[in-house]
Design a protein around this motif. Structure first.
Motif, PDB file in Angstrom:
ATOM      1  N   ALA A  21       5.487  43.843  19.851  1.00 50.27           N
ATOM      2  CA  ALA A  21       4.482  44.764  20.392  1.00 50.27           C
ATOM      3  C   ALA A  21       3.185  44.779  19.597  1.00 50.27           C
ATOM      4  O   ALA A  21       2.178  45.306  20.072  1.00 50.27           O
ATOM      5  N   HIS A  22       3.205  44.220  18.390  1.00 50.54           N
ATOM      6  CA  HIS A  22       2.026  44.250  17.520  1.00 50.54           C
ATOM      7  C   HIS A  22       1.638  42.823  17.147  1.00 50.54           C
ATOM      8  O   HIS A  22       2.235  42.229  16.236  1.00 50.54           O
ATOM      9  N   PRO A  23       0.661  42.239  17.810  1.00 52.15           N
ATOM     10  CA  PRO A  23       0.241  40.875  17.475  1.00 52.15           C
ATOM     11  C   PRO A  23      -0.170  40.759  16.007  1.00 52.15           C
ATOM     12  O   PRO A  23      -0.832  41.645  15.466  1.00 52.15           O
ATOM     13  N   GLY A  24       0.244  39.673  15.406  1.00 52.12           N
ATOM     14  CA  GLY A  24      -0.115  39.436  14.011  1.00 52.12           C
ATOM     15  C   GLY A  24       0.609  40.316  13.025  1.00 52.12           C
ATOM     16  O   GLY A  24       0.130  40.519  11.906  1.00 52.12           O
ATOM     17  N   SER A  25       1.786  40.829  13.382  1.00 52.79           N
ATOM     18  CA  SER A  25       2.518  41.720  12.483  1.00 52.79           C
ATOM     19  C   SER A  25       3.324  40.919  11.473  1.00 52.79           C
ATOM     20  O   SER A  25       3.542  39.719  11.618  1.00 52.79           O
ATOM     21  N   ARG A  26       3.766  41.618  10.418  1.00 60.11           N
ATOM     22  CA  ARG A  26       4.616  41.034   9.394  1.00 60.11           C
ATOM     23  C   ARG A  26       5.741  42.006   9.073  1.00 60.11           C
ATOM     24  O   ARG A  26       5.550  43.228   9.102  1.00 60.11           O
ATOM     25  N   TYR A  27       6.898  41.444   8.741  1.00 55.55           N
ATOM     26  CA  TYR A  27       7.998  42.279   8.265  1.00 55.55           C
ATOM     27  C   TYR A  27       7.774  42.598   6.790  1.00 55.55           C
ATOM     28  O   TYR A  27       7.352  41.750   6.008  1.00 55.55           O
ATOM     29  N   LEU A  28       8.082  43.824   6.417  1.00 59.87           N
ATOM     30  CA  LEU A  28       7.882  44.288   5.049  1.00 59.87           C
ATOM     31  C   LEU A  28       9.216  44.643   4.422  1.00 59.87           C
ATOM     32  O   LEU A  28       9.960  45.473   4.934  1.00 59.87           O
ATOM     33  N   GLY A  29       9.548  43.973   3.303  1.00 63.12           N
ATOM     34  CA  GLY A  29      10.728  44.330   2.521  1.00 63.12           C
ATOM     35  C   GLY A  29      10.288  45.024   1.252  1.00 63.12           C
ATOM     36  O   GLY A  29       9.838  46.162   1.257  1.00 63.12           O
ATOM     37  N   GLY A  30      10.351  44.315   0.127  1.00 63.36           N
ATOM     38  CA  GLY A  30       9.849  44.884  -1.122  1.00 63.36           C
ATOM     39  C   GLY A  30       8.337  44.834  -1.226  1.00 63.36           C
ATOM     40  O   GLY A  30       7.728  45.640  -1.930  1.00 63.36           O
ATOM     41  N   GLY A  31       7.729  43.854  -0.565  1.00 66.17           N
ATOM     42  CA  GLY A  31       6.280  43.752  -0.543  1.00 66.17           C
ATOM     43  C   GLY A  31       5.660  43.160  -1.787  1.00 66.17           C
ATOM     44  O   GLY A  31       4.436  43.167  -1.938  1.00 66.17           O
ATOM     45  N   THR A  32       6.455  42.617  -2.703  1.00 68.49           N
ATOM     46  CA  THR A  32       5.906  42.158  -3.982  1.00 68.49           C
ATOM     47  C   THR A  32       4.985  40.959  -3.826  1.00 68.49           C
ATOM     48  O   THR A  32       4.126  40.718  -4.684  1.00 68.49           O
ATOM     49  N   ASN A  33       5.123  40.185  -2.761  1.00 68.54           N
ATOM     50  CA  ASN A  33       4.216  39.073  -2.490  1.00 68.54           C
ATOM     51  C   ASN A  33       3.249  39.411  -1.360  1.00 68.54           C
ATOM     52  O   ASN A  33       2.035  39.195  -1.470  1.00 68.54           O
ATOM     53  N   LEU A  34       3.760  39.970  -0.297  1.00 64.86           N
ATOM     54  CA  LEU A  34       2.939  40.259   0.871  1.00 64.86           C
ATOM     55  C   LEU A  34       1.796  41.226   0.542  1.00 64.86           C
ATOM     56  O   LEU A  34       0.645  40.991   0.931  1.00 64.86           O
ATOM     57  N   VAL A  35       2.088  42.290  -0.152  1.00 62.60           N
ATOM     58  CA  VAL A  35       1.045  43.276  -0.453  1.00 62.60           C
ATOM     59  C   VAL A  35      -0.027  42.670  -1.354  1.00 62.60           C
ATOM     60  O   VAL A  35      -1.223  42.930  -1.183  1.00 62.60           O
ATOM     61  N   ASP A  36       0.376  41.842  -2.314  1.00 62.86           N
ATOM     62  CA  ASP A  36      -0.603  41.158  -3.156  1.00 62.86           C
ATOM     63  C   ASP A  36      -1.531  40.288  -2.305  1.00 62.86           C
ATOM     64  O   ASP A  36      -2.756  40.261  -2.525  1.00 62.86           O
ATOM     65  N   LEU A  37      -0.972  39.564  -1.351  1.00 61.55           N
ATOM     66  CA  LEU A  37      -1.784  38.699  -0.499  1.00 61.55           C
ATOM     67  C   LEU A  37      -2.696  39.512   0.419  1.00 61.55           C
ATOM     68  O   LEU A  37      -3.805  39.071   0.744  1.00 61.55           O
ATOM     69  N   MET A  38      -2.250  40.692   0.812  1.00 60.60           N
ATOM     70  CA  MET A  38      -3.121  41.577   1.596  1.00 60.60           C
ATOM     71  C   MET A  38      -4.305  42.054   0.760  1.00 60.60           C
ATOM     72  O   MET A  38      -5.439  42.133   1.244  1.00 60.60           O
ATOM     73  N   LYS A  39      -4.071  42.362  -0.492  1.00 60.77           N
ATOM     74  CA  LYS A  39      -5.156  42.786  -1.371  1.00 60.77           C
ATOM     75  C   LYS A  39      -6.192  41.684  -1.553  1.00 60.77           C
ATOM     76  O   LYS A  39      -7.393  41.955  -1.684  1.00 60.77           O
ATOM     77  N   LEU A  40      -5.728  40.431  -1.567  1.00 63.12           N
ATOM     78  CA  LEU A  40      -6.633  39.296  -1.726  1.00 63.12           C
ATOM     79  C   LEU A  40      -7.332  38.925  -0.424  1.00 63.12           C
ATOM     80  O   LEU A  40      -8.287  38.143  -0.444  1.00 63.12           O
ATOM     81  N   GLY A  41      -6.852  39.452   0.691  1.00 59.60           N
ATOM     82  CA  GLY A  41      -7.400  39.092   1.988  1.00 59.60           C
ATOM     83  C   GLY A  41      -6.801  37.838   2.573  1.00 59.60           C
ATOM     84  O   GLY A  41      -7.231  37.369   3.633  1.00 59.60           O
ATOM     85  N   VAL A  42      -5.779  37.275   1.918  1.00 59.78           N
ATOM     86  CA  VAL A  42      -5.111  36.081   2.434  1.00 59.78           C
ATOM     87  C   VAL A  42      -4.254  36.442   3.640  1.00 59.78           C
ATOM     88  O   VAL A  42      -4.216  35.719   4.636  1.00 59.78           O
ATOM     89  N   GLU A  43      -3.537  37.539   3.550  1.00 59.82           N
ATOM     90  CA  GLU A  43      -2.764  38.062   4.675  1.00 59.82           C
ATOM     91  C   GLU A  43      -3.508  39.263   5.256  1.00 59.82           C
ATOM     92  O   GLU A  43      -3.926  40.167   4.511  1.00 59.82           O
ATOM     93  N   THR A  44      -3.680  39.268   6.575  1.00 62.13           N
ATOM     94  CA  THR A  44      -4.350  40.380   7.255  1.00 62.13           C
ATOM     95  C   THR A  44      -3.528  40.801   8.474  1.00 62.13           C
ATOM     96  O   THR A  44      -3.971  40.650   9.618  1.00 62.13           O
TER      97      THR A  44
END
Length: 344
Positions: A21-44
């Motif tokens: 239902a949400h285009p471009g979504s990501r699954y979130l577990g611990g977030g130790t890599n994903l959140v870092d990449l969001m802060k860098l703008g690599v993952e949006t």
């Protein structure tokens, strides 16, 4: 930070539905890599689908002696589990070799498998990177690539996969359980879960859109088999592998005629830090199966595996480093057992 939606999933199907239902979504577990990449703008991501509270945090012994490890089991809990430490010591050691204690307390089994490369060009939006933005080029090829791949890379990407755990799982013949958007399930061999880059380096794994990792299944260890994980890095802790090896060795313990400790019944050897994914050394395994693991034979087998390497300007050192790690690890595992005829 780009705005994003947040959904806390209450079931696997609810998570899959939210993803759809949400285009471009990501699954979130611990977030130790994903959140870092969001802060860098690599993952949006347009949305984060939080799966951390789903009932996937159990380590369960299977009837055949194997283990089923839920996707949200924390790395620290997995490393400390008594059955893992006893039956799969290389997995425990690999986990303890990765990241810091604080990160291991948060990072999950599924998230560890899905972490992305630590290549500086991937993480820097001002640099070209085919993995981050296909078609822009690979800045690392002519840039800083001392830590980059020597096996299986392509002109489009020379990044390495950073996971220590994944290297151990490849050597253990583990399987990854996946839940699909339509409620379907399938399993993939851990050694085949990650892809080589070819002309699609942006696709890290064989996971299909919307699929969720639910567990990792470890087969029962062979009686008498030994295992070991070795890692070379630039500092003693909290550093990614320059090269690493995960080894499982099962020997025929009948002494051979020339005083050795037996012949190789089965060898599983996987390298980390050398390729876009954990590199299962099938050539070396085949050459050593059925023979006595004397140093010369081991070295020849490992050299045959590494013969296909394509080194770059600054990373040729990885070949002797990986060779020495593998040879030393196999020699240690092949050493005499207490009470065996070869024991002094």
């Amino acid at each position: 930070m780009k705005p994003f939606a947040y959904v806390r999933a209450t079931s696997l199907q609810a998570a899959a539905d939210a993803y759809a239902a949400h285009p471009g979504s990501r699954y979130l577990g611990g977030g130790t890599n994903l959140v870092d990449l969001m802060k860098l703008g690599v993952e949006t991501p347009g949305a984060l689908i939080d799966v951390s509270r789903l009932p996937l945090d159990e380590i369960r012994e299977l009837p055949d002696g194997g283990l089923r490890v839920g996707a949200t089991v924390r790395n620290s809990d997995l490393a400390a589990d008594p059955l893992v430490r006893t039956r799969y010591p290389l997995l425990s050691r690999a986990l303890l070799s990765g990241a810091s204690g604080q990160l291991r307390n948060v990072a999950t089994t599924g998230g560890n498998l899905l972490q992305r490369t630590r290549c500086g060009y991937f993480q820097d939006l001002s640099k070209p990177c085919n993995k981050r933005e296909p078609g822009t080029g690979c800045g690392a090829r002519e840039g800083l690539h001392r830590d980059h791949a020597v096996l299986g890379h392509s002109e489009h990407c020379i990044a390495t996969h950073p996971s220590d755990m994944a290297v151990a799982l490849a050597a253990l013949d583990a399987r990854v359980e996946l839940y699909g958007a339509a409620g379907t399930t399938r399993t993939v061999a851990a050694a085949e879960f990650h892809r080589l880059p070819a002309d699609r380096p942006e696709q890290d794994t064989v996971i299909r859109p919307g699929e969720i990792i639910t567990a990792v299944v470890l087969p029962a260890p062979a009686p008498g088999a030994r295992s070991l994980y070795r890692k070379a890095r630039e500092r003693a802790s909290y550093a990614f592998a320059l090269a690493s090896v995960a080894v499982v060795l099962d020997l025929d313990l009948q002494p051979d005629d020339d005083g050795g400790v037996g012949r190789v019944r089965r060898l599983a050897l996987a390298f980390g830090g050398l390729a876009h994914r954990p590199w299962r050394a099938t050539t070396a395994e085949a050459r050593l199966t059925g023979v006595v693991p004397h140093p010369d034979a081991v070295r020849e087998a490992v050299d045959a595996e590494l013969a296909g390497a394509r080194v770059l300007r600054d990373n040729a050192y990885k070949i002797p480093l990986a060779r020495n790690l593998a040879c030393d690890a196999i020699a240690e595992l092949a050493g005499p057992r207490p009470g065996s005829p070869a024991t002094p």
